[in-house]
Design a protein around this motif. Sequence first.
Motif, PDB file in Angstrom:
ATOM      1  N   TYR A  40       0.830  -1.211   0.000  1.00 35.30           N
ATOM      2  CA  TYR A  40       0.000   0.000   0.000  1.00 35.30           C
ATOM      3  C   TYR A  40       0.867   1.264   0.000  1.00 35.30           C
ATOM      4  O   TYR A  40       0.637   2.195  -0.775  1.00 35.30           O
ATOM      5  CB  TYR A  40      -0.921   0.021   1.213  1.00 35.30           C
ATOM      6  N   SER A  43       2.520   1.875  -3.293  1.00 32.72           N
ATOM      7  CA  SER A  43       1.629   1.865  -4.454  1.00 32.72           C
ATOM      8  C   SER A  43       1.518   3.258  -5.048  1.00 32.72           C
ATOM      9  O   SER A  43       1.751   4.270  -4.390  1.00 32.72           O
ATOM     10  CB  SER A  43       0.244   1.353  -4.060  1.00 32.72           C
ATOM     11  N   LYS A  45      -1.115   4.796  -5.828  1.00 33.15           N
ATOM     12  CA  LYS A  45      -2.198   5.525  -5.174  1.00 33.15           C
ATOM     13  C   LYS A  45      -1.684   6.265  -3.947  1.00 33.15           C
ATOM     14  O   LYS A  45      -2.006   7.428  -3.713  1.00 33.15           O
ATOM     15  CB  LYS A  45      -3.307   4.558  -4.777  1.00 33.15           C
ATOM     16  N   ASP A 303      -7.693   5.267   4.089  1.00 32.45           N
ATOM     17  CA  ASP A 303      -7.337   4.587   2.836  1.00 32.45           C
ATOM     18  C   ASP A 303      -6.688   3.228   3.103  1.00 32.45           C
ATOM     19  O   ASP A 303      -6.935   2.268   2.376  1.00 32.45           O
ATOM     20  CB  ASP A 303      -6.378   5.453   2.010  1.00 32.45           C
ATOM     21  N   ARG A 306      -9.310   0.738   4.133  1.00 33.02           N
ATOM     22  CA  ARG A 306     -10.073   0.345   2.960  1.00 33.02           C
ATOM     23  C   ARG A 306      -9.254  -0.606   2.084  1.00 33.02           C
ATOM     24  O   ARG A 306      -9.784  -1.589   1.552  1.00 33.02           O
ATOM     25  CB  ARG A 306     -10.468   1.580   2.151  1.00 33.02           C
ATOM     26  N   TYR A 307      -7.960  -0.339   1.959  1.00 27.57           N
ATOM     27  CA  TYR A 307      -7.070  -1.193   1.173  1.00 27.57           C
ATOM     28  C   TYR A 307      -7.010  -2.600   1.762  1.00 27.57           C
ATOM     29  O   TYR A 307      -7.056  -3.599   1.031  1.00 27.57           O
ATOM     30  CB  TYR A 307      -5.678  -0.561   1.146  1.00 27.57           C
ATOM     31  N   GLU A 310     -10.304  -4.418   1.000  1.00 26.22           N
ATOM     32  CA  GLU A 310     -10.361  -4.828  -0.396  1.00 26.22           C
ATOM     33  C   GLU A 310      -9.419  -6.013  -0.660  1.00 26.22           C
ATOM     34  O   GLU A 310      -9.779  -6.944  -1.389  1.00 26.22           O
ATOM     35  CB  GLU A 310      -9.997  -3.646  -1.297  1.00 26.22           C
TER      36      GLU A 310
END
Length: 332
Positions: A40, A43, A45, A303, A306-307, A310
Motif C-alpha cells: 500500500y 503503491s 495511489k 485509505d 479500505r485497502y 479490499e
Amino acid sequence: MNCTNDQYYKTSDFKYPFFIVIYSLLFIIGLPVNIAACCYLVSSKANKRLSEVKIYMISLTLADLLYIMLLPFWIDYYYHGGYWRFPAFTCSLFGSLFYINTYSTLFFLSLISFTRYLAVSRPVKTAQSAQRNRGIGVTVLVWLLIVCCSLCILIDNKNHVNKRNDNTTSCFENYTEKNEKTQLLVIHSLMLLAFVVTLGAVIGNYVLIIRRLSREQTALRVPQHKLKKKAVRMVLTVLVIYMVCFLPYHLIQLPWMLLVLNVVHSNDCLFRKTFNDVHQVTLGLMSINCVLDPVVYCFLTEDFRRYLRELTCYCRDKCVLWSKLRSPSSCI
C-alpha cells in the motif's frame, strides 16, 4: 540455594517452546500484514500523496519485514533446543539485524509522532510544504546511525557463539569472562539511552498535542477537530506500543546484564533464574511490535483500512474460486 554460572545459563528452559509459539504466530500474522502495508505505502495511489510520515512508515515496514523473514531461523534454533545449526557468522548477522529492527523502530515511531505534532500545530504549513526531502534525509541518517552502531556485533562475531559440552553451538546465550565487560555495559547503556530519548520524544509530542487541542478546542471547525483527534489517537497508539513492547525489556535489560556479568553478585539461584525468566518474557513482548506497527497506519489513514478490506475480500474470493475449480464437481 546457590548456583554456578553454568547452572544459571541452563535455566529458563521454558523459552524454547515459548519462542517457538511466539515467533511462529508473529511470522504467520506479521508477514502478510506487513507485506500488505508495504504494498500500500509504495503503491502509485499512496505515492500521489507521499509525505514525510509515509517515508518513515515505509522504513518502519521494511525493518519489520526484515525481522519477520529471519524468524524461521530462530524458530529452528529454539526447536532444536538452542542449537545454532547455521554458520557461526550468521548468528552475529541475524543478532545485529534484531537490534537494527528494534532501534530503527524506536526512532521511526518517535519521528512519526513528531510529524503528527507538526500536523496539529502547523496544519496549513505542513500541508503546503514539501517535506519529502527532509523525510528522505532523516531516514538515511537513522539507518546509517543504527547500522554503524550494530557493526560492533558483527565485528565481534566469535563472542556470540558458544560451544557446549555436547558439541552443539548456542547463539547469544552466554557471556563469559572472555567478553569485555566495559564494552558490553557501554553498548547496553547506549541502548537504554536510545530508548529513553525516543520515549521522551513520544511523550513530549503527545503532551504538546493535548495542550494544543485544549487551547484551540472551541475555535476548531468540525473537520479540523476530527483531524486533530485522529493525530491524538495515533500518537497514543505509538505510546502504547512503547509501553507494552519496549518498556519492560529496557527496564530489565541493564540490571540483567549487570547480573550476568557478575558486576552485581548474587549466588541465589532462584533469584537469578527468576530474573532470567522475566528477561526472556520481555524479549518476547518486544518482538510483538512487528505486528503492532501496522496499527499505527490504520489510525493514520482510512485509505489503508479500505485497502486491507479490499485485499482481504480479493484473497477470499480467489480462495473460494480455487476451491471450486479443484472440487470434483467442477470436472462434471
